[in-house]
Design a protein around this motif. Structure first.
Motif, PDB file in Angstrom:
ATOM      1  N   LEU A   1      15.633 -13.313  24.944  1.00 25.85           N
ATOM      2  CA  LEU A   1      16.718 -12.506  24.412  1.00 25.85           C
ATOM      3  C   LEU A   1      17.190 -11.502  25.461  1.00 25.85           C
ATOM      4  O   LEU A   1      18.380 -11.255  25.621  1.00 25.85           O
TER       5      LEU A   1
ATOM      6  N   PHE B   1      19.422 -13.270  27.814  1.00 33.80           N
ATOM      7  CA  PHE B   1      20.745 -13.505  27.216  1.00 33.80           C
ATOM      8  C   PHE B   1      21.574 -12.224  27.210  1.00 33.80           C
ATOM      9  O   PHE B   1      22.795 -12.264  27.243  1.00 33.80           O
ATOM     10  N   MET B   2      20.885 -11.089  27.129  1.00 31.06           N
ATOM     11  CA  MET B   2      21.603  -9.821  27.041  1.00 31.06           C
ATOM     12  C   MET B   2      21.758  -9.171  28.396  1.00 31.06           C
ATOM     13  O   MET B   2      22.072  -7.979  28.462  1.00 31.06           O
ATOM     14  N   ASP B   3      21.495  -9.902  29.486  1.00 32.45           N
ATOM     15  CA  ASP B   3      21.703  -9.333  30.798  1.00 32.45           C
ATOM     16  C   ASP B   3      20.701  -8.221  31.096  1.00 32.45           C
ATOM     17  O   ASP B   3      21.036  -7.228  31.724  1.00 32.45           O
ATOM     18  N   ARG B   4      19.496  -8.334  30.601  1.00 36.21           N
ATOM     19  CA  ARG B   4      18.446  -7.380  30.955  1.00 36.21           C
ATOM     20  C   ARG B   4      17.155  -8.169  31.096  1.00 36.21           C
ATOM     21  O   ARG B   4      17.177  -9.386  31.023  1.00 36.21           O
TER      22      ARG B   4
ATOM     23  N   ILE C   1      19.157 -14.816  12.561  1.00 39.04           N
ATOM     24  CA  ILE C   1      20.597 -14.847  12.765  1.00 39.04           C
ATOM     25  C   ILE C   1      21.005 -16.279  13.051  1.00 39.04           C
ATOM     26  O   ILE C   1      20.316 -16.950  13.804  1.00 39.04           O
ATOM     27  N   PRO C   2      22.064 -16.826  12.480  1.00 36.39           N
ATOM     28  CA  PRO C   2      23.114 -16.177  11.689  1.00 36.39           C
ATOM     29  C   PRO C   2      22.794 -16.072  10.205  1.00 36.39           C
ATOM     30  O   PRO C   2      23.662 -15.686   9.447  1.00 36.39           O
TER      31      PRO C   2
ATOM     32  N   ARG D   1      20.409 -17.108  18.000  1.00 37.40           N
ATOM     33  CA  ARG D   1      20.343 -15.718  17.566  1.00 37.40           C
ATOM     34  C   ARG D   1      21.131 -14.814  18.502  1.00 37.40           C
ATOM     35  O   ARG D   1      21.764 -13.852  18.067  1.00 37.40           O
ATOM     36  N   ALA D   2      21.082 -15.125  19.807  1.00 31.52           N
ATOM     37  CA  ALA D   2      21.741 -14.235  20.759  1.00 31.52           C
ATOM     38  C   ALA D   2      23.243 -14.407  20.750  1.00 31.52           C
ATOM     39  O   ALA D   2      23.955 -13.551  21.252  1.00 31.52           O
ATOM     40  N   SER D   3      23.754 -15.502  20.214  1.00 33.81           N
ATOM     41  CA  SER D   3      25.175 -15.746  20.427  1.00 33.81           C
ATOM     42  C   SER D   3      26.000 -15.830  19.156  1.00 33.81           C
ATOM     43  O   SER D   3      27.207 -15.965  19.250  1.00 33.81           O
ATOM     44  N   LEU D   4      25.386 -15.751  17.978  1.00 31.30           N
ATOM     45  CA  LEU D   4      26.184 -15.894  16.768  1.00 31.30           C
ATOM     46  C   LEU D   4      26.119 -14.629  15.925  1.00 31.30           C
ATOM     47  O   LEU D   4      25.082 -13.978  15.856  1.00 31.30           O
ATOM     48  N   PRO D   5      27.236 -14.271  15.270  1.00 27.25           N
ATOM     49  CA  PRO D   5      27.157 -13.184  14.298  1.00 27.25           C
ATOM     50  C   PRO D   5      26.571 -13.668  12.977  1.00 27.25           C
ATOM     51  O   PRO D   5      26.337 -14.860  12.780  1.00 27.25           O
ATOM     52  N   ARG D   6      26.389 -12.718  12.089  1.00 27.43           N
ATOM     53  CA  ARG D   6      25.741 -13.011  10.813  1.00 27.43           C
ATOM     54  C   ARG D   6      26.798 -13.428   9.794  1.00 27.43           C
ATOM     55  O   ARG D   6      27.907 -12.905   9.790  1.00 27.43           O
TER      56      ARG D   6
END
Lengths: 381, 376, 164
Positions: free
Chosen positions: B70, B73-76, B240-241, B326-331
């Motif tokens: 994750l 995916f979030m650039d960290r 998520i989602p 999970r990292a790329s979709l909204p709920r």
């Protein structure tokens, strides 16, 4: 299940600050809402009556903690009008530049919080990452990242540092690419469109009646923007378009804000060009010493400097990232402003909460309130 | 077939210890040590302990894996400070949760408040004894292991609703109701998708199902069933989602709002246990389980735990897909979720059953010709 | 712009003084706006209606209360999308029981502004639908934005004074 009241707040992930949204629900359906404010009331208007004009700027940064520069600009415009001081041209351009950077910072922060509310995890971090670049720029010329204390009566505290303009241009290029990425992540997602289309609808006539301003109003198709209608600082000399959309829903607010981000970059580029070509003083000449001083010499060496102010009153209006903000500054010739009245756009936007929340579901509250972009600091003041 | 099974490991361990004790201690007193009944009881206990430890360590590693993935995916970079690349971060978190006081809100119902997380945890761990992770890596020959696993898996809504109701918190109640509605709605397409697998394989025994996939994976002909199953599992895992029972934006933390300390850790761990179980099931049913493709050199396949390793590798890849989602979709929203469940997933799973039945009928298909047990 | 604004100002003044021969007390110039209308609180409601319906100031931007110790001023800032400018409406109220008719019936957005003014500057808005505390705790007895509400004791400020 029977109807019940739930308290969304004052400590709740939806609120993005400290306020309480009391909601009466039937199952998942929202029947009635009642926002309760005041958890962040610090009495900024009252404290301002006890401080020198340059000291009030410190409070203005804290009014809205994500748009401190905009509030500084707002107050300083009103104060200069009340004190009959005219800032030099370069200061006006620097203020315009700062305000647009602040708009980017605020809108990107809004984007991060908003996507988090609908469950998008990764773009939250993208938003925070890109906002950091803007904060770095602020740090390089104001010395602070969020509470700048940069404006002064009669100009700005210091000129831009060398190399700033090139750096700012690079940040602008990077940001434009990222805005495209934001759009891909949100508008490209079917779930996003399903969640946000037709949500929190407030048509133009209702918006005007309810006193709503800013991106929320423009998302309903009303083309009202203080920067265009009543230009201040250097906004009459830069070219930009007012972003409007017609959906009047959450998606439309998203589109308006994204377009505003792009327009902000456009304005910033013009400001940078102008500032590069026109060096000059950033602070008005021949001001009384106390007025333009980098710090107010109140109480220095045990002295309180007695000043003779001309009486005056000022009304300033700016297009803050959240909407139309007003400051009414009364100067009765004393050390301090006699009265400072601040009008926050979110204050009125929130007061109309029942018009855009009732009838939707509990799960819709976070995206709708996210699209309103609540910053409680400036509501409670 | 590899000879190393989990039970044989436990049994060998006990026999070795007891024989050692027997050899050093006088015969007169400790003759009863090498008693087959005692060895059996102790072996079962050790078997359970190994299973528990393995599943827990796997779960904790899974959390670490998710955090790192994750983060990327979030650039960290994710957890970095405790242990190498943050490997020990979750153990530190676990110790912190252990040391915390568990408390109960005044108005909460004591029995439900404490019993629900425990039962949730117990039923989740139980499934690991049923699911085979490799040859013999299970409690024993269970002809209906798939059915049993799914039954135990579907206990969850009961305990979630029990805990939600006993907390005396409105957010928990809403979350619990959402959770119950969602899990029950998605149980149906999951079971129907499993029926497609059962039609093709003709058995409920997971070991046999995996054996049948030696030549090709069921996921290829039963692609529709795979899609339905993975989507349904996302909803069952409340990720998520489909994580609206604990949508933190509106429900604070959903049905476990009032829990803290170890009780919260129970829920948290069980969630990841269930995520692991979901990935296990996807691999077992559709992606060939621990069977290795032909191009793997036999020197590798002959290693004692090669099959287990291969299985875990697949599981982690499947879980990585869940993290990616999970990292790329909204709920989604509750009503949208239920509509997707009943109006899209159920018809799709019925379609999958029809496809599976057609495949079995048309046994002349070359791909099915090599499948033992299909079509007689 | 400047000339047309002045023209509009004169036009507005003429119309309003004809419409309200007693209550309309004048229109002062105010920089950056169309001016500040002074009016008698008795005509508040009709004036608001007139301003909104006839002169198209459909957006109420701000309601401010100012304590001038012997009097209280209540100041409405309205905006017109047609004329693109602000107009200020100001009424002086007595310091004893200051009250004025609510503007919520004309501009619904006045609701929270008036609640805030009521609790901070102690100006009562008659017929307000929901006059409760907004920013301050319910039942708070003081009105912080009055000049009589001191933030600290005066002896703390005793320092030598030097003229500049």
């Amino acid at each position: 299940m029977s109807e019940m009241w739930i308290n969304m707040g004052p400590q709740h992930p939806m609120t993005h600050g400290l306020w309480n949204l009391r909601v009466r629900i039937d199952g998942e359906l929202v029947l009635e809402v009642d926002p309760e404010m005041g958890y962040l009331h610090r009495g900024i208007e009252k404290i301002s009556e006890d401080r020198h004009y340059n000291e009030v700027i410190t409070l203005m940064d804290r009014t809205c903690y994500v748009a401190g520069m905009a509030w500084e600009n707002l107050f300083i415009l009103g104060a200069e009008q009340a004190l009959h001081v005219e800032p030099p041209e370069r200061a006006k351009w620097i203020r315009t530049l700062s305000e647009e950077f602040q708009r980017i910072g605020s809108h990107v922060m809004w984007y991060a919080a908003f996507v988090q509310d609908i469950g998008l995890m990764a773009p939250f971090l993208y938003g925070m990452r890109d906002r950091d670049l803007v904060l770095d720029l602020f740090q390089s010329y104001t010395g602070a990242r969020m509470t700048y204390e940069y404006n002064r009566v009669g100009g700005v505290r210091n000129d831009l540092p060398p190399g700033f303009i090139d750096r700012a241009r690079k940040v602008c290029d990077w940001l434009l690419d990222r805005f495209q990425e934001y759009d891909d992540l949100c508008l490209g997602s079917d779930i996003f469109r399903k969640r946000c289309d037709g949500l929190g609808v407030l048509k133009a006539a209702d918006c005007v009646r309810a006193g709503i301003t800013g991106p929320m109003l423009r998302s309903a198709g009303v083309k009202r923007d203080v920067r265009k209608d009543r230009p201040y600082n250097a906004y009459d000399q830069v070219e930009f378009d007012v972003a409007v959309a017609d959906g009047a829903d959450v998606t439309a607010r998203y589109l308006v804000r994204m377009e505003e981000l792009r327009q902000s970059v456009r304005i910033i580029r013009q400001c940078l060009d102008w500032l590069e070509r026109n060096p000059g003083p950033a602070m008005a000449e021949n001001l009384p010493r106390w007025m333009g001083a980098p710090y107010a010499p109140v109480g220095k060496e045990g002295y309180l400097l007695k000043r003779n102010y001309p009486k005056g009153v000022g009304l300033s209006a700016i297009e803050e990232p959240h909407g139309e903000a007003l400051a009414y500054v009364v100067n009765e010739g004393g050390e301090h402003p006699y009265r400072v009245k601040l009008k926050s756009p979110i204050f009125t936007n929130l007061s109309a909460a029942k018009h855009y929340l009732v009838g939707y579901r509990v799960a819709d509250i976070p995206p709708i309130m996210g699209s309103v972009d609540v910053c409680v600091g400036e509501v409670d003041r | 077939m590899s000879t190393v099974t989990l039970y044989s490991v436990a049994n060998g361990l006990i026999v070795a210890i007891l024989t050692g004790l027997y050899s050093v201690l006088p015969h007169a007193y400790f003759g009863w040590l090498v008693n087959p009944d005692l060895i059996l009881v102790l072996s079962v206990l050790v078997f359970g302990a190994i299973l528990l430890a393995a599943s827990m360590i796997n779960t904790i590693m899974l959390i670490w894996y998710e955090r790192k993935l994750l983060g990327r995916f979030m650039d960290r970079r994710g957890a970095m400070h405790v242990g190498y690349a943050g490997l020990l971060q979750n153990f530190a978190d676990g110790i912190k949760l252990f040391r915390k006081n568990t408390y109960k809100p005044r108005d909460a119902d004591g029995l439900g408040f404490y019993a629900a997380p425990t039962a949730y945890m117990v039923t989740s761990v139980m499934i690991f004894a049923i699911l085979p992770a490799s040859w013999g890596w299970t409690a024993g020959p269970l002809p209906l292991s798939l059915l049993l696993a799914l039954v135990v898996f579907s206990f969850a809504p009961l305990f979630i609703f029990l805990s939600a109701w006993s907390q005396a918190n409105k957010y928990s109640l809403i979350g619990g109701m959402r959770s119950a509605a969602q899990m029950i709605a998605y149980e149906v397409p999951i079971l129907l998708a499993v029926v497609a697998v059962v039609i093709v394989s003709g058995t409920f025994d997971l070991t046999t199902i995996v054996t049948m996939q030696t030549n090709y994976w069921f996921g290829i002909p039963l692609f529709v069933a795979l899609i339905v199953f993975v989507t349904g599992m996302l909803a069952e895992m409340e990720r998520i989602p489909f994580d609206l029972p604990e949508a933190e934006a509106e429900l604070v933390e959903g049905w476990n709002t009032e829990y803290g300390g170890m009780l919260f850790a129970f829920f948290m761990l069980s969630d990841y246990l269930r995520a692991l179980i979901g990935s296990f099931l996807v691999v077992l049913l559709f992606l060939g389980g621990w069977t290795m493709p032909g191009w793997v050199p036999s020197s590798l396949t002959a290693l004692p735990l090669a099959a287990l390793f291969w299985f875990l590798l697949k599981t982690y890849i499947v879980f990585g897909v869940f993290v990616w989602v999970r990292a790329s979709l909204p709920r989604v929203r509750t009503d949208q979720l239920l509509r997707i469940g009943w109006m899209r997933m159920v018809p799709l799973s019925l379609l999958a059953i029809v496809l599976a039945a057609l495949l079995v009928l048309a046994k002349c298909l070359p791909v099915l010709g090599c499948l033992p047990g299909v079509g007689g | 712009m400047e000339a047309s604004a002045r023209l509009f100002q004169r036009d507005l003044m003429g119309k309003l003084s004809k419409r309200f021969p007693t209550g309309f007390l004048g229109l002062d110039p105010f920089p950056g706006t169309f001016g500040r209308i002074r009016f008698d609180p008795a005509i508040a409601l009709e004036l608001f209606r007139e301003i909104r319906d006839v002169h198209a100031f459909e957006h109420l931007a701000m309601v401010a209360g100012i304590d001038w110790v012997e009097r209280r001023e209540v100041l409405y800032t309205v905006w017109s999308d047609v004329h693109r400018g602000y107009l200020l409406l100001s009424a002086m109220l007595p310091a004893e029981r200051p009250h004025i008719e609510t503007a919520t019936t004309v501009w619904p957005s006045a609701n929270w502004h008036e609640r805030e003014t009521w609790e901070l500057v102690d100006i009562t808005f008659d017929h307000h639908p929901d006059l409760r505390n907004l920013l301050l705790p319910t039942g708070y007895q003081f009105h912080p934005l009055l000049r009589s509400f001191k933030l600290h004791e005066p002896e703390e400020l005793e320092v030598k004074v030097r003229h500049v």
